[in-house]
Write a protein that holds these residues in place. Structure first.
Motif, mmCIF file in Angstrom:
data_model
loop_
_atom_site.group_PDB
_atom_site.id
_atom_site.type_symbol
_atom_site.label_atom_id
_atom_site.label_comp_id
_atom_site.label_asym_id
_atom_site.label_seq_id
_atom_site.Cartn_x
_atom_site.Cartn_y
_atom_site.Cartn_z
ATOM 1 N N MET A 116 0.687 -1.083 0.120
ATOM 2 C CA MET A 116 0.054 -0.229 0.003
ATOM 3 C C MET A 116 1.072 1.343 0.007
ATOM 4 S SD MET A 116 -2.816 -1.365 2.848
ATOM 5 C CE MET A 116 -3.803 0.077 2.911
ATOM 6 N N LEU A 117 1.988 1.240 0.637
ATOM 7 C CA LEU A 117 2.835 2.450 0.841
ATOM 8 C C LEU A 117 3.594 2.915 -0.505
ATOM 9 C CD1 LEU A 117 4.355 1.819 4.406
ATOM 10 C CD2 LEU A 117 2.694 3.559 4.022
ATOM 11 N N GLY A 118 4.059 1.658 -0.952
ATOM 12 C CA GLY A 118 4.573 1.773 -2.188
ATOM 13 C C GLY A 118 3.847 2.236 -3.545
ATOM 14 N N GLY A 120 13.051 11.942 2.188
ATOM 15 C CA GLY A 120 12.512 12.849 1.077
ATOM 16 C C GLY A 120 10.853 12.517 1.216
ATOM 17 N N LEU A 121 10.269 12.214 -0.002
ATOM 18 C CA LEU A 121 8.733 12.382 0.142
ATOM 19 C C LEU A 121 8.618 10.810 0.502
ATOM 20 C CD1 LEU A 121 6.298 13.694 -0.702
ATOM 21 C CD2 LEU A 121 6.358 12.635 -2.842
ATOM 22 N N GLU A 122 7.898 10.676 1.736
ATOM 23 C CA GLU A 122 7.818 9.133 2.396
ATOM 24 C C GLU A 122 6.259 8.865 2.479
ATOM 25 O OE1 GLU A 122 9.827 8.358 5.959
ATOM 26 O OE2 GLU A 122 11.233 10.221 5.727
ATOM 27 N N PRO A 123 5.958 7.820 1.983
ATOM 28 C CA PRO A 123 4.675 7.282 2.011
ATOM 29 C C PRO A 123 4.265 6.874 3.380
ATOM 30 C CG PRO A 123 5.779 5.719 1.074
ATOM 31 C CD PRO A 123 6.752 6.714 1.219
ATOM 32 N N LEU A 128 -0.757 9.112 3.417
ATOM 33 C CA LEU A 128 -0.205 10.294 3.288
ATOM 34 C C LEU A 128 1.083 10.233 2.690
ATOM 35 C CD1 LEU A 128 -0.806 11.887 7.004
ATOM 36 C CD2 LEU A 128 -2.541 11.545 5.012
ATOM 37 N N LEU A 129 1.497 11.314 1.972
ATOM 38 C CA LEU A 129 3.058 11.450 1.213
ATOM 39 C C LEU A 129 3.603 12.807 2.120
ATOM 40 C CD1 LEU A 129 2.185 10.657 -2.508
ATOM 41 C CD2 LEU A 129 3.205 9.195 -0.658
ATOM 42 N N ALA A 130 4.535 12.545 2.743
ATOM 43 C CA ALA A 130 4.976 13.830 3.790
ATOM 44 C C ALA A 130 6.455 13.992 3.402
ATOM 45 C CB ALA A 130 4.640 13.425 5.327
ATOM 46 N N ASP A 131 6.924 15.328 3.488
ATOM 47 C CA ASP A 131 8.053 15.471 3.327
ATOM 48 C C ASP A 131 8.974 15.885 4.600
ATOM 49 O OD1 ASP A 131 7.566 18.032 4.013
ATOM 50 O OD2 ASP A 131 8.365 18.949 2.226
ATOM 51 N N GLY A 132 8.445 15.380 5.463
ATOM 52 C CA GLY A 132 9.052 15.759 7.019
ATOM 53 C C GLY A 132 8.507 17.259 7.498
#
Lengths: 394, 322
Positions: free
Chosen positions: A152-154, A264-267, A356-360
């Motif tokens: 799912m994350l991928g 970076g951009l993390e699921p 969510l796709l978060a960049d920190g």
């Protein structure tokens, strides 16, 4: 006419259970793992109550609701160190009369505890393990997954990168088992959504310390060397659950390219920066109670306990069988500040959820992305859909 | 005879042309502003700077002020309707989002999202005078037409709480679908309608028996069901029609109160949340968060007849009595 009134009566019973004379006590167990991971960033160091805090907050929330329904929730937790036996912890909780257990355990430990607890009628809510095999060949009828799978994350990440037309990936994966499993998930997602991996490299963990006093000097020359001479690519995708190298990649790659995956951009299922869809309220409750940010693991544990709370308030039962039957049925849904309602896939007991796709610093986007369509639920474009399942629930 | 007939037409035309103009105030959650709209010209005549994150908005009963809940400033600001400037504030408790006034207009009941409470404020004294503990994340607030029961919805508890405003305690709670956002009574007080944003339904509750008697579901061809997220519910004064704002489905459903059947879906702006009728019930204004505008629905013809551009993320709307 008679038919109409019967339907109406059923509806009334379904949504408004009569108040029982005595309080319904719902005991929930929690088996957690004390994480000793060393991380590259100090901000990522796991708190001693990682996960558990989310479960505790959800028990508070369930109790606020429960006081109007004469239902009371309590949590009993066992935190395990590396070598402790999860099956023994399960037994202890079961002996205390608990049959609903939220678990943050590695895949093997979870299977061991779940199989040992099956005869006792125990149901596990997986809040920590993202392993795809737990949703596929190693699925269990008494394990419900609140945590998203690596697939799912991928998929969530791949949909966004494809939507951006960043379809040429340079994949760098770590040398530990979880890193390789995440890399497998990313390869699967790339194929599914039309991205192309133009280069793969393994970043070997040679056992050095994550932090040293003057380490930055070396790293800023090592990473360009490691990433040079790759065919042209759009985005560097990292698989580094062990947190050995991915956080070193942004701004240091040989070619100026964005980084995604484990840095970076993390699921992710949650990010402390997220405030949309009422999430701000949950974040405020959490930081007020625990004086720290709420992590993805906390959110997964919160969701697991809220799933139980939701099923108890609708069925007015604390019986594990009744609760899981309701969760697997068509009426179950839980709200978790992600815009859509979360429901359970009946083929592998995975909770459907936006990622969510978060960049920190902020949440950049939320998948599924527009245009990735599905005949039943867009959320089923993430992870193993019914036709992909290898799970046989027995 | 003929003269009178012509005169009659002339009078009718005169009335039609001089349909009373009202003033609407719209809170813009992201801009930290309130847009003032003239309902005759359908133009924004003023943009007023307010506190942070303005959401719930309503006229005071005496029409002297417009109250705006500024959640991130933990206050309700009062806009003076003569000067259109912020002229004071009410001690609302933390993170006020939505509120309802008592029948005499003196008491204000505020949903404090972060605190699981409904706060009671004395408006003339500008003082906090009490609180009622409710479920997790209180949001929707409405007073029954007879002023005897106050309703609050709690978003994570998934209930409509019935509060006795005199005793200041919850006397009953009814489970509805996930994330109840808004509650509205039919004018005769016999039905309480509660929207569930994540559940995607509207529950029709018998306020005497405290049970859900109907559950209204929605289906728009070509629209995924998860996008249908009901929020605002407005019911016409004669109690014939209900309008339900369907959030990211970008439609307002029109429902026959008698049959509880959806008659029509009206396409409005993006992410429609809250609505308000003009006092003559000719128009219904809707706030469309993602398209930054207000749609104007003609209630008689059930058609969208105008769109007014406002600030960013318009949230709530209130309209003057005259």
């Amino acid at each position: 006419m008679i038919r109409t009134s019967v339907v109406a009566t059923l509806l009334v019973i379904a949504v408004s259970p009569a108040l029982p004379a005595s309080t319904l006590d719902v005991k929930i167990g929690y088996i957690g793992t004390i994480e000793k991971t060393t991380t590259i960033s100090l901000l990522e160091m796991p708190a001693p109550n990682a996960g558990l805090a989310g479960a505790q907050l959800a028990v508070d929330d369930n109790n606020t609701t429960g006081k109007f329904l004469n239902q009371s929730f309590a949590l009993q937790e066992i935190m395990l160190n590396g070598e402790d036996d999860p099956a023994a912890a399960m037994q202890k909780l079961s002996d205390a009369g608990i049959s609903l257990i939220v678990a943050d355990l590695p895949a093997d430990g979870l299977i061991k505890a779940a199989d040992a607890g099956r005869e006792r009628g125990l149901v596990f809510f997986n809040a920590g393990a993202t392993d795809d095999r737990l949703r596929q060949d190693d699925c269990r009828i008494n394990v419900i997954h609140a945590a998203p799978s690596r697939a799912m994350l991928g998929d969530a990440l791949a949909q966004y990168l494809v939507w951006k037309h960043w379809t040429r990936w340079f994949l760098v994966f770590g040398s530990h088992e979880p890193d390789k499993l995440f890399a497998d998930a990313l390869r699967r997602s790339a194929t599914r959504f039309g991205a192309r991996i133009v280069q793969e490299r393994e970043f070997k963990d040679t056992g050095g310390a994550r932090r040293t006093d003057t380490g930055l000097v070396q790293i800023q020359s090592q990473i360009p060397l490691f990433t040079q001479s790759a065919p042209d690519y759009d985005v560097l995708v990292t698989a580094d659950e062990s947190q050995v190298f991915a956080d070193y990649m942004p701004f240091r790659t040989s070619q100026p390219r964005p980084v995604a995956g484990s840095a970076g951009l993390e699921p992710t299922s949650w990010d402390a920066s997220f405030g949309q869809w009422g999430a701000l309220q949950l974040q405020s409750r959490f930081t007020k109670k625990f004086s720290r940010w709420m992590t993805a693991l906390d959110m997964q544990a919160w969701t697991a306990v809220r799933m139980i709370g939701e099923a108890v308030s609708r069925t007015n039962s604390a019986d594990a069988k009744t609760i899981t039957r309701y969760m697997r049925g068509p009426d179950f849904a839980v709200a978790a500040f992600k815009g859509d309602k979360l429901t359970l896939r009946d083929w592998d007991l995975q909770l459907r959820q936006p990622i969510l796709l978060a960049d920190g610093r902020t949440v950049v986007s939320v998948s599924p992305q527009p245009g990735f369509l599905h005949q039943h639920s867009e959320l089923d474009t993430l992870g193993f859909d019914r036709p992909d399942t290898k799970c046989q629930l027995k | 005879m003929r003269l009178r007939f012509v005169l009659g037409i002339g009078l009718a035309m005169l009335f039609a042309n001089s349909a009373e103009a009202f003033t609407a105030y719209v809170s813009n959650e992201k801009s930290n502003t309130v847009s003032k709209i003239d309902t005759d010209s359908w133009k924004v005549t003023k943009t007023i700077r307010v506190g942070q994150r303005p959401r719930g908005i309503a006229y005071t009963k005496d029409q002297k002020y417009v109250m705006v809940a500024c959640g991130d400033d933990d206050t309700i600001q009062l806009i003076d309707t003569h000067t259109d400037a912020v002229a004071g504030s009410l001690p609302s408790g933390p993170d006020p989002e939505f509120f309802a006034a008592g029948p005499d207009g003196k008491l204000l009941y505020v949903a404090n999202e972060n605190d699981n409470t409904v706060t009671i404020i004395d408006i003339p004294r500008r003082a906090l005078i009490g609180a009622v503990q409710v479920g997790v994340e209180p949001e929707g607030m409405v007073m029954s037409p007879d002023g005897k029961i106050l309703i609050n919805t709690s978003e994570t508890t998934n209930m409509a709480h019935f509060i006795d405003p005199v005793k200041r305690e919850v006397v009953a709670s009814v489970l509805v679908d996930q994330r109840p956002r808004f509650a509205a009574f039919t004018p005769d007080g016999t039905e309480l309608w509660v929207s569930a944003e994540v559940g995607g339904t509207v529950s029709v509750i018998d306020p005497v028996k405290h049970v859900v008697e109907h559950r209204i579901e929605f289906a728009i061809p070509g629209m995924r069901s998860d996008a249908i997220q009901p929020v605002g519910v407005n019911i016409t004064r004669e109690g014939k029609l209900a309008f339900v704002a369907l959030g990211p489905a970008n439609h307002v459903a029109v429902i026959d109160i008698k049959t509880h059947k959806v008659l029509k879906y009206l396409l409005v702006g993006q992410r429609v949340w809250h609505m308000e009728f003009t006092p003559d019930q000719k128009y219904l204004l809707t706030t469309n968060g993602l398209s930054n505008d207000v749609s104007v629905i003609d209630v008689a013809s059930l058609k969208v007849v105008n769109t007014v551009q406002v600030g960013e993320l318009p949230w709530g709307v209130t309209i003057s009595d005259h």
